[in-house]
Design a protein around this motif. Structure first.
Motif, PDB file in Angstrom:
ATOM      1  N   TRP A  49       0.841  -1.196   0.000  1.00 50.92           N
ATOM      2  CA  TRP A  49       0.000   0.000   0.000  1.00 50.92           C
ATOM      3  C   TRP A  49       0.877   1.247   0.000  1.00 50.92           C
ATOM      4  CZ3 TRP A  49      -4.170  -1.095   4.319  1.00 50.92           C
ATOM      5  CH2 TRP A  49      -5.047  -2.067   3.845  1.00 50.92           C
ATOM      6  N   ASP A  52      -1.025   8.223  -2.662  1.00 47.54           N
ATOM      7  CA  ASP A  52      -0.954   8.693  -4.046  1.00 47.54           C
ATOM      8  C   ASP A  52       0.222   9.622  -4.304  1.00 47.54           C
ATOM      9  OD1 ASP A  52      -2.352  10.716  -2.504  1.00 47.54           O
ATOM     10  OD2 ASP A  52      -2.609  11.727  -4.436  1.00 47.54           O
ATOM     11  N   THR A  53       0.791  10.230  -3.253  1.00 38.62           N
ATOM     12  CA  THR A  53       1.913  11.123  -3.511  1.00 38.62           C
ATOM     13  C   THR A  53       3.219  10.341  -3.643  1.00 38.62           C
ATOM     14  OG1 THR A  53       2.328  11.463  -1.156  1.00 38.62           O
ATOM     15  CG2 THR A  53       0.840  13.013  -2.239  1.00 38.62           C
ATOM     16  N   ASP A  74       2.614  -5.715  -6.197  1.00 37.43           N
ATOM     17  CA  ASP A  74       1.358  -5.107  -6.610  1.00 37.43           C
ATOM     18  C   ASP A  74       1.162  -3.842  -5.778  1.00 37.43           C
ATOM     19  OD1 ASP A  74      -1.127  -4.571  -7.478  1.00 37.43           O
ATOM     20  OD2 ASP A  74      -2.112  -6.226  -6.427  1.00 37.43           O
ATOM     21  N   VAL A  76      -0.757  -0.831  -4.449  1.00 35.62           N
ATOM     22  CA  VAL A  76      -2.146  -0.425  -4.295  1.00 35.62           C
ATOM     23  C   VAL A  76      -2.173   0.988  -3.738  1.00 35.62           C
ATOM     24  CG1 VAL A  76      -4.296  -0.879  -3.082  1.00 35.62           C
ATOM     25  CG2 VAL A  76      -2.928  -2.765  -3.943  1.00 35.62           C
ATOM     26  N   GLU A  77      -2.923   1.848  -4.413  1.00 41.63           N
ATOM     27  CA  GLU A  77      -2.980   3.242  -3.993  1.00 41.63           C
ATOM     28  C   GLU A  77      -4.028   3.419  -2.901  1.00 41.63           C
ATOM     29  OE1 GLU A  77      -3.312   5.865  -7.290  1.00 41.63           O
ATOM     30  OE2 GLU A  77      -4.035   7.511  -6.060  1.00 41.63           O
ATOM     31  N   LYS A  78      -3.627   4.087  -1.838  1.00 38.91           N
ATOM     32  CA  LYS A  78      -4.534   4.336  -0.716  1.00 38.91           C
ATOM     33  C   LYS A  78      -4.409   5.801  -0.318  1.00 38.91           C
ATOM     34  CE  LYS A  78      -6.242   0.497   1.239  1.00 38.91           C
ATOM     35  NZ  LYS A  78      -7.633   0.464   1.666  1.00 38.91           N
ATOM     36  N   ALA A  79      -5.425   6.328   0.308  1.00 39.02           N
ATOM     37  CA  ALA A  79      -5.316   7.693   0.817  1.00 39.02           C
ATOM     38  C   ALA A  79      -4.381   7.691   2.027  1.00 39.02           C
ATOM     39  CB  ALA A  79      -6.676   8.223   1.209  1.00 39.02           C
ATOM     40  N   THR A  80      -3.601   8.752   2.162  1.00 36.59           N
ATOM     41  CA  THR A  80      -2.622   8.835   3.241  1.00 36.59           C
ATOM     42  C   THR A  80      -3.236   8.471   4.583  1.00 36.59           C
ATOM     43  OG1 THR A  80      -1.930  10.772   2.028  1.00 36.59           O
ATOM     44  CG2 THR A  80      -0.776  10.310   4.080  1.00 36.59           C
ATOM     45  N   ASP A  82      -5.803   6.760   5.260  1.00 39.31           N
ATOM     46  CA  ASP A  82      -6.466   5.452   5.364  1.00 39.31           C
ATOM     47  C   ASP A  82      -5.484   4.313   5.567  1.00 39.31           C
ATOM     48  OD1 ASP A  82      -8.865   6.638   4.989  1.00 39.31           O
ATOM     49  OD2 ASP A  82      -8.994   6.205   2.849  1.00 39.31           O
ATOM     50  N   LYS A  85      -5.120   3.165   9.231  1.00 37.98           N
ATOM     51  CA  LYS A  85      -6.416   2.735   9.754  1.00 37.98           C
ATOM     52  C   LYS A  85      -6.836   1.398   9.133  1.00 37.98           C
ATOM     53  CE  LYS A  85     -10.339   4.480   8.380  1.00 37.98           C
ATOM     54  NZ  LYS A  85     -11.362   5.419   7.962  1.00 37.98           N
ATOM     55  N   VAL A  88      -4.704  -1.601  10.292  1.00 38.23           N
ATOM     56  CA  VAL A  88      -5.136  -2.143  11.582  1.00 38.23           C
ATOM     57  C   VAL A  88      -6.413  -2.976  11.405  1.00 38.23           C
ATOM     58  CG1 VAL A  88      -6.034  -1.532  13.848  1.00 38.23           C
ATOM     59  CG2 VAL A  88      -4.062  -0.325  12.938  1.00 38.23           C
ATOM     60  N   ALA A  89      -7.313  -2.499  10.555  1.00 43.61           N
ATOM     61  CA  ALA A  89      -8.592  -3.193  10.415  1.00 43.61           C
ATOM     62  C   ALA A  89      -8.465  -4.468   9.583  1.00 43.61           C
ATOM     63  CB  ALA A  89      -9.628  -2.261   9.785  1.00 43.61           C
ATOM     64  N   GLN A  90      -7.588  -4.456   8.578  1.00 43.53           N
ATOM     65  CA  GLN A  90      -7.607  -5.569   7.626  1.00 43.53           C
ATOM     66  C   GLN A  90      -6.604  -6.673   7.921  1.00 43.53           C
ATOM     67  OE1 GLN A  90      -7.645  -4.332   3.534  1.00 43.53           O
ATOM     68  NE2 GLN A  90      -9.321  -2.909   3.858  1.00 43.53           N
ATOM     69  N   GLU A  95      -6.392 -10.590   5.075  1.00 44.49           N
ATOM     70  CA  GLU A  95      -6.465 -10.091   3.711  1.00 44.49           C
ATOM     71  C   GLU A  95      -5.730  -8.779   3.531  1.00 44.49           C
ATOM     72  OE1 GLU A  95      -7.827 -11.285   0.803  1.00 44.49           O
ATOM     73  OE2 GLU A  95      -7.805 -13.108   1.998  1.00 44.49           O
TER      74      GLU A  95
END
Lengths: 414, 538, 293
Positions: A49, A52-53, A74, A76-80, A82, A85, A88-90, A95
C-alpha cells in the motif's frame, strides 16, 4: 378508461425488462474480466500500500526489484490517512497487504494491535541517521525501513530579504517587519491552531511534549507542562496580540500569501517549497531561530516501509524491505523520482539540492514525532488550547495548565 | 450471495398467472395464456437458480456454511414466491429485500455485535493473533551477536539452517543445535553445499516461507544462548525470547524475572502485579460500553448543550432546505418562464460537486479575515463566522442549506407533478389566493409523498458527521472541557471525539454510543412516521 | 402553481408579467448566483496549476488548461467511465427494485405491510460508524463464493449500493403511487390484466416523473459516494471518480488542488446533463386523461 392497457405499453414493459436485463448483464461481463483475483498467495506477489503522492516514485523502484528477483509487487494506492487505519482493520482478517509505506507516527498503534512485524536491519541500521532509525523504532525494536525524512524549517523569500542575522525569533519578526509586507513570519494556523508548526517555538522554551529516553524513544511522561510550558503559553499569547500568529491564516492562506510575496519568511515543510520552486521563487531554507533560549526542534517525520505481522510472504517481503529498499541504490532511485530527503545517510550525502539540504540541517536537531499511542490523546487538546490562547479567549497560563491536566487524564486512560 | 438479483431485473416479469390477492378485488378474469411474460419469468428464475446452485456448490467447496445456508434459503424463497400463486407482494419485494438483508442488515448486526465487545486499539484481533504478536515482539536479538550468513537446507521434510562458525560449517534443526558437519562446501562466509542435505534456492525458500520464518534453531546446547532464525532466508541472527508462551497453562512467563502473565477477562495477559501485555484480544464485555455513557464523567459536561444543538441543527436543516427547495420548485413550476430548463439545471450545481470540496471552499470563504464573505462582500468586515459560537451555528446551517436545497428542489419538483393541475385551477377560480392554495391544497398533497423524506432527512442530519467535521471540526471549542468538543459539535461528532480522538480508538464504545443514538433517532422517526400516516387517506 | 395549457397561450405583459413571471426570473438569478459563487473558486483553482483552493480572493489570476490536460494522461478517463457504468446500473436497478416494492406497498394489503414500511425507513438511519469494517468482511466472504462480487469488483460495489435500494426512495415512490387512482387498476383488472401487467404497463408509465426523480437521486448519490467505494475498489484503474478525487485531496499538505478542482468540474457535467435530460420526464406531469380515468 378502456384504452388503459394498450398493447404498445405491454411491449414497452417487456422492453424495459430486457433493457434492465441487458443493462446489468453487460455490467456483469465487464466485471468478470476486470476483477482480477488479488490475493493469490505463494505465487510470489507482494501487495504494497502506498499513498498517491508516493506511488509514482515507488513504481520504477519496485519494477527494478521485480526485474532482479522475479518477485511481483502489486502497488495499491490508498489515501494517506487510510493506510494506517485500514492496516489495523484488515490485517486481522488475513487479507491485508504484505507491506505498507507510511509515516512512522502510527507505529505505536500498529505494535499495540499486533499488526506489524518486527524486522532485523542488522548492520544496515548503521547506514541510516539516528533520527531515521529512532522513527521506525518502538519500544526498543525496529519495525521498518526508513526511506525518507521530512521536517519543517524557516523558508526565506530572497526577493524580499537576503540575509537573516536574527538569533532569536523576536529579532526575526522585527527584521521581517522591515520588509514592509502584510505578513512578517507566516506560521500556518487554522481554527484549531497548529501545534505541529508551532512545535519548534515550544521546544525552544524547553517544553517538549513527552520525555525522551536516552535512545531517543519516548516515554509517556508528559513534559509540556511546568514553568517552561507556561512561559511558552505566555509567549504564544504575545504573538497572538502582536498578530504575528493569526488563526485566520490557515494553510491555504499562508501558502498563497508567501507565493504572492506577502511575507519574507514562512515556517513550512518541503511539500510547500516544491510549489514555490515551480513558481520560480528564489528561496533559502534555514533553521527556525529560538524563541525561548533553547534549540528550536521541529518534529521529524520518517517515512518508513513496514511489513504486516500476518503476511503470507514474509521472506519475499523481507527481501524487498530489508535487503533491497535499504540499499543506497534504491534510496538514490527513490530520491531521483520523488525528490524527498533520503533516509539512507550515503544517499542523503549526495543530495546537492540546497533547499533539501537546508531542511536537512534544520532537522538535524529535530525530535522524532512521537509514535506512542498516548500521542493521539494530545493533538486535539493541544490545538484547541493553543487556538484559545492565540485568539485571547483564554488566560494563557491557566489554560495551559488545564490542558496539561486534561491530557494527563486522557493519557492515563489509554 | 445475492448476485442472482443483479442479473435479473429486480421486478418480477409479467406473469399472467392468477394473482389471487387476498382481498379479492376485481379478481376474476385473468388471462391464462402462457404469454411471453411467463417465458421471461421462467428464464430469469432459471438463471437465478443456476447461479444459486453454483453458489451453493462453491460455498460447499470453500466451507462457507453461512453463505450456503443463506443461499439455500434464498433460493427456496425465490422459487416459492415466483411460482406460488399466493405471495403476490413478495414477488415485488424479494429482490430488494435480499440485497437489504445481505448488505444493510449485516452492517447493523456487526455493529451490534461489536458494541458488546472491547474491539478497538489493543483489542483488535483474536487471542491466537495476540499470542503470536506478543511472542514475536518479545523475541530480541542477543546483544552483540553476529550477523550470520545463512543457508536453508532440507533433508526429507526436515528443514535446517547451515552457517559458518570459526571457519567450520555447521548445521542445525529445530531439534538439534548447530553441530559441525564434515565435507561441507563453504564459499566465503556462506555454506553452499552440505552432504546429505539439499540446499534450498530462493524460489524453494519462497515456497515454504512460513515454515522457514517460524524455524528456530538452538544456537548451542545451552538454551540461554538463544536460537537462530531468519526472516529473509539468507541472513540469520541469534534471538532470545524474553517472554515465553506455555500452551499447557496458557500463560506467558518472563524469562528474566520469572513473572507469570495469565489471561484476564478483559482480553489481556496480566501479571499478578497488574502489568499488562499488549496486544490483547477481542472479548465480550456485556453492557459495559453502554453503561459507560452514564458513568464516564467526561461525557456529562457539555452533553445537554450538545444534545439541544443536535436537535436544533437537524430540525432547522430540514426546515430550511425544504422551504427553500419547495419555494424554488413552485417558482419554476410555471411553464411560462423562459429558460426554466437552464435555471433548474444550474440550481442543482451545489449537489453535483463533491460535498467535501464544497465544505472546504465554504470554510475558506467564511474565514474571518481573508474570506470572500468578509473581505469582498462585506468590504473588510471582521465577523467571526466560524469563531463566534452563534455565528458558527448559523454558518453551519447556511452551508447545509446550500448543500441540501437542491435535493429538496428535485424531490419537490417531482412530487408537485402528482398534484392535479385542474384542482388547483378550480380553487383559483373559486377565488383562493396563492398562499391559501399553497397551505390548504399543495402542501397537504405534497406531504403525502414527501413527509417520510423529511423524517429521513432529519435522521440523516442528526448524524451528519461529515459536514461538522469538515466545516468547523466542532469548534469553536469549549474552554477547558475534559473532552475536546465545541459549540457546533453534534452527538455523533462527540462520539467521535470520545471514542477516537482522545487516545485509543474504541470501536466497541463507538458502536454502543451510535446504537444509542440510533435508538433515539429511530423512536423519534417512528412516532413522526405514525403522524404522517394520518396524512394518507388510504 | 402547476401551469396549464390554457395559460401558456396568453402570455401576460407589462406589470402583470412582473407580478406573475418576472419575479421568478429575479429569484432564479439570485439563487443561481448563490449556487455558483463558491464554485467559482473551484473553477479558478482548476485553471491554476500551482495555486491554492481558497488562499486568495483574487480569482482567475492565471488561466492555464494544464490541469485539464493532465487529467487525461492518467487514470481519470477510466474513473469517469467506471462512475458512469456503476451509477447507471445502480440507479436503473434502484428504480426498478424500489418501484416494485412501492407498488407492493401501495397496491397490496398484506401482513406486516405497515411495519415493513416503517422498518425500511428506519433501517436506513442506522449510523454507519463501522460500515467500512463490516462491508469489507461481507465482501471478503462473498468473494470466496462469487469472486465477481467480492472485493475489487465493480459488480460487488453495485451490489453493496443496491443494499440501499429499498429505503427513502421507496417512500417517495410509494407516496406518488398512492396518488394514482386505484380505479385505474380496478378497471384494468376487469379488462383481464394481471397484477404484473398493471405494474409494468400502467403504473410505471403514470409515475414516470417520480421514477426519473429517484433515478436521478440515486445516480447523484452513487456518483458522490466514496466511503464504501474506497473499501471495495483498490486498484487505481478501477476507482470511481469520487474515490480518485478523494485521494487527490486526502492529504491536505500535498493535495493537488488544481487537478482536483479540474476533475470535480468535469465530474459535475454528467450530473447536470442527466438532470437536463430527465427534466422533461420529471415535469411532464400526469396527462389529465389517464389520471382521471
Amino acid at each position: 378508461m378502456r384504452r388503459s392497457i394498450p398493447v404498445v405499453a405491454a411491449t414497452l414493459g417487456l422492453a424495459l425488462t430486457l433493457t434492465a436485463c441487458s443493462g446489468s448483464g453487460s455490467g456483469d461481463t465487464g466485471d468478470d474480466t476486470s476483477a482480477a483475483p488479488s490475493e493469490s498467495a505463494a505465487t510470489g506477489t507482494l501487495t504494497m500500500w502506498v499513498d498517491d503522492t508516493r506511488i509514482d516514485e515507488m513504481k520504477p523502484v519496485v519494477a527494478t526489484f521485480t526485474e532482479d528477483t522475479g518477485i511481483e509487487v502489486d502497488l495499491v494506492e490508498k489515501a494517506t490517512g487510510d493506510i494506517g487505519k485500514d492496516f489495523v482493520a484488515q490485517v486481522p482478517t488475513g487479507e491485508g497487504p504484505d507491506i505498507i509505506v507510511s509515516a512512522h507516527d502510527g507505529l505505536g498503534e500498529w505494535v499495540n494491535n499486533g499488526v506489524v512485524a518486527p524486522l532485523e536491519l542488522g548492520d544496515k541500521a548503521g547506514d541510516f541517521s539516528d533520527s531515521a532509525i529512532a522513527g521506525v523504532t518502538y519500544d526498543g525494536k525496529v519495525y521498518g525501513t526508513p526511506i525518507s525524512i521530512e521536517n519543517i524549517a524557516l523558508v526565506r523569500n530572497n526577493a524580499l530579504l537576503t540575509d537573516t542575522p536574527a538569533a532569536t525569533f523576536d529579532e526575526l519578526v522585527a527584521q521581517a517587519k522591515t520588509a514592509g509586507t502584510p505578513f512578517s513570519v507566516l506560521v500556518q494556523q487554522g481554527e484549531a491552531s497548529d501545534p505541529y508548526h508551532l512545535y519548534p517555538l515550544q521546544t525552544s522554551f524547553g517544553a517538549p511534549v513527552f520525555e525522551q529516553s536516552a535512545d531517543g524513544s519516548y516515554t509517556d511522561t508528559l513534559t509540556l507542562g511546568g514553568p517552561a510550558g507556561e512561559a511558552f503559553a505566555t509567549y504564544l499569547a504575545k504573538l497572538g496580540t502582536d498578530k504575528v500568529l493569526d488563526l485566520a491564516v490557515d494553510g491555504e492562506k499562508a501558502k498563497q500569501a508567501f507565493l504572492d510575496g506577502q511575507a519574507p519568511y514562512m515556517i513550512t515543510g518541503p511539500w510547500n517549497t516544491s510549489a514555490f520552486e515551480e513558481e520560480d521563487m528564489d528561496i533559502t531554507v534555514l533553521p527556525v531561530p529560538s524563541a525561548g533560549g533553547q534549540p528550536a526542534q521541529p518534529f521529524v517525520g520518517v517515512q518508513g516501509v513496514f511489513i504486516s505481522a500476518k503476511s503470507e510472504n514474509p521472506v519475499l517481503a523481507n527481501e524487498l524491505v530489508v535487503n533491497y529498499l535499504t540499499t543506497e541504490a534504491a534510496q538514490d532511485a527513490l530520491y531521483a523520482e520523488g525528490g524527498r530527503m533520503p533516509a539512507n545517510a550515503a544517499s542523503a550525502a549526495k543530495v546537492d539540492n540546497p533547499i533539501l539540504k537546508g531542511f536537512g540541517e534544520a532537522g538535524a536537531t529535530g525530535a522524532p514525532m512521537p509514535a506512542i499511542p498516548a500521542m493521539s490523546s494530545v493533538w486535539a487538546f493541544w490545538g484547541a488550547t493553543e487556538a484559545q490562547i492565540i485568539s485571547g479567549q483564554a488566560e494563557p497560563v491557566s489554560a495551559w495548565n488545564t490542558m496539561v491536566t486534561n491530557i494527563q487524564d486522557a493519557v492515563d486512560k489509554v | 450471495m445475492t448476485d442472482q438479483q443483479t442479473l435479473e431485473p429486480p421486478a418480477p416479469p409479467e406473469a399472467p398467472g392468477p394473482g389471487s390477492p387476498r382481498r379479492s378485488r376485481g379478481d376474476g378474469s385473468h388471462a391464462r395464456n402462457f404469454s411471453a411474460g411467463f417465458v421471461v419469468k421462467l428464464i430469469l428464475v432459471a438463471l437465478v437458480d443456476a447461479l444459486g446452485v453454483y453458489g451453493i456448490l462453491s460455498a460447499w467447496a470453500v466451507e462457507s456454511w453461512g453463505i450456503l445456508t443463506f443461499l439455500v434459503l434464498a433460493l427456496v424463497a425465490v422459487n416459492w414466491i415466483y411460482f406460488s400463486k399466493r405471495a403476490v407482494p413478495g414477488k415485488y419485494l424479494i429482490p430488494g429485500l435480499l440485497f437489504l438483508l445481505v448488505y444493510q442488515l449485516f452492517v447493523m448486526a456487526y455493529t451490534g455485535y461489536v458494541a458488546f465487545t472491547n474491539y478497538g486499539d489493543g483489542h483488535n484481533s483474536t487471542k491466537s493473533d495476540a499470542i503470536e504478536a506478543i511472542s514475536i515482539q518479545n523475541e530480541t536479538r542477543v546483544e552483540g551477536s553476529p550477523t550470520l550468513p545463512l543457508t536453508v537446507v532440507q533433508r526429507d521434510d526436515e528443514l535446517g539452517f547451515a552457517i559458518v562458525q570459526d571457519g567450520d560449517a555447521e548445521v542445525g534443526t529445530a531439534e538439534e543445535p548447530f553441530t559441525v558437519v564434515e565435507d561441507a562446501t563453504v564459499d566465503g562466509e556462506r555454506v553452499t553445499a552440505v552432504p546429505g542435505w539439499e540446499v534450498l534456492g530462493f524460489a524453494e525458500i519462497a515456497q515454504q516461507q512460513a515454515e522457514i520464518t517460524e524455524l528456530r534453531v538452538p544456537f548451542s546446547e545451552d538454551p540461554s544462548e538463544g536460537s537462530v532464525r531468519t526472516q529473509d532466508g539468507s541472513t540469520g541472527y541469534v534471538y532470545q525470547s524474553t517472554l515465553v508462551y506455555d500452551e499447557a497453562t496458557d500463560t506467558f512467563t518472563d524469562s528474566a524475572t520469572g513473572e507469570v502473565y495469565t489471561p484476564s477477562d478483559s482480553g489481556n495477559f496480566v501479571s499478578e502485579d497488574g502489568d499488562v501485555l499488549t496486544p490483547g484480544w477481542r472479548v465480550g464485555v456485556g453492557f459495559d460500553n453502554f453503561t459507560r455513557v452514564f458513568t464516564d464523567s467526561r461525557l456529562a459536561g457539555p452533553f445537554a448543550q450538545i444534545t439541544v444543538w443536535t436537535f436544533a441543527f437537524a430540525f432547522l436543516s430540514v426546515l430550511t432546505t425544504f422551504v427553500v427547495g419547495l419555494f424554488l420548485a413552485i417558482v419554476f413550476n410555471d411553464p411560462r418562464i423562459r429558460g426554466r430548463k437552464i435555471y433548474r439545471s444550474l440550481l442543482i450545481l451545489p449537489y453535483a460537486f463533491p460535498g467535501f470540496l464544497s465544505a472546504l471552499v465554504w470554510k475558506g470563504m467564511l474565514n474571518p479575515r481573508f474570506g470572500f464573505i468578509n473581505e469582498v462582500l462585506l468590504g473588510g468586515a471582521d465577523i467571526g463566522w466560524l469563531t463566534n459560537p452563534w455565528l458558527a451555528k448559523l454558518s453551519i446551517l447556511g452551508v447545509n442549506l446550500w448543500l441540501g436545497f437542491p435535493y429538496m428542489f428535485i424531490v419537490c419538483t417531482g412530487a408537485l407533478q402528482a398534484i392535479p393541475a385542474d384542482t388547483i385551477e378550480a380553487a383559483k377560480i373559486d377565488g383562493a389566493g396563492a398562499w391559501r392554495i399553497l397551505r390548504s391544497m399543495t402542501l397537504p398533497l405534497l406531504m403525502i409523498s414527501v413527509a417520510p423524506l423529511l423524517i429521513a432527512s432529519f435522521a440523516f442530519n442528526f448524524n451528519n458527521f461529515t459536514l461538522i467535521y469538515m466545516l468547523t471540526g466542532g469548534g469553536p471549542n469549549f474552554v477547558g472541557t475534559p473532552v475536546v468538543v465545541g459549540h457546533t459539535d453534534i452527538l455523533i461528532s462527540m462520539v467521535y471525539a470520545v471514542a477516537f480522538d482522545s487516545g485509543n480508538k474504541q470501536y466497541g464504545l463507538a458502536s454502543a454510543l451510535s446504537i444509542l443514538i440510533f435508538i433515539v433517532v429511530g423512536v423519534i422517526s417512528y412516532f413522526s412516521f405514525r403522524q404522517t400516516r394520518k396524512l394518507e387517506e388510504i | 402553481m402547476a401551469g396549464t395549457v390554457v395559460e401558456r397561450d396568453a402570455a401576460p405583459r407589462g406589470r402583470r408579467w412582473w407580478i406573475e413571471i418576472g419575479w421568478r426570473h429575479v429569484v432564479g438569478i439570485v439563487t443561481i448566483v448563490a449556487c455558483v459563487l463558491p464554485l467559482v473558486y473551484v473553477l479558478s483553482a482548476s485553471l491554476n496549476p500551482g495555486g491554492t483552493l481558497t488562499g486568495s480572493n483574487q480569482l482567475f489570476r492565471t488561466i492555464d488548461l494544464a490541469n485539464y490536460r493532465e487529467l487525461f494522461t492518467g487514470d481519470y478517463p477510466s474513473w469517469f467511465a467506471n462512475s458512469i457504468i456503476i451509477c447507471t446500473v445502480t440507479s436503473i436497478s434502484t428504480v426498478l427494485m424500489g418501484g416494485a416494492a412501492a407498488y407492493a406497498f401501495s397496491r397490496f394489503r398484506f401482513r406486516g405491510r405497515q411495519g415493513g414500511l416503517t422498518a425500511l425507513l428506519i433501517v436506513q438511519m442506522f449510523p454507519q460508524m463501522l460500515a467500512f469494517v463490516a462491508i469489507f468482511l461481507v465482501l471478503l466472504s462473498i468473494g470466496e463464493v462469487f469472486p465477481a462480487l467480492g472485493l475489487n469488483s465493480r459488480m460487488g460495489l453495485i451490489a453493496v449500493y443496491l443494499g440501499g435500494a429499498l429505503g427513502v426512495n421507496t417512500f417517495l415512490m410509494y407516496g406518488f403511487f398512492n396518488t394514482v387512482p386505484r380505479e385505474l387498476d380496478e378497471a384494468a383488472k376487469i379488462d383481464g390484466a394481471s397484477h404484473a401487467q398493471i405494474f409494468w404497463t400502467i403504473i410505471l408509465r403514470l409515475v414516470a416523473p417520480i421514477l426519473a426523480v429517484v433515478g436521478l437521486l440515486s445516480f447523484i448519490g452513487t456518483f458522490g459516494e466514496f466511503l464504501v467505494a474506497k473499501v471495495v475498489l483498490q486498484r487505481s484503474e478501477e476507482f470511481t471518480l469520487a474515490v480518485g478525487l478523494y485521494y487527490w485531496a486526502a492529504d491536505e499538505r500535498t493535495a493537488r488542488w488544481g487537478l482536483f478542482a479540474a476533475g470535480a468540474v468535469l465530474a459535475a457535467i454528467p450530473v447536470v446533463l442527466l438532470f437536463l435530460m430527465l427534466q422533461k420526464y420529471i415535469v411532464s406531469g400526469l396527462t389529465a386523461g389517464s389520471v382521471k380515468g
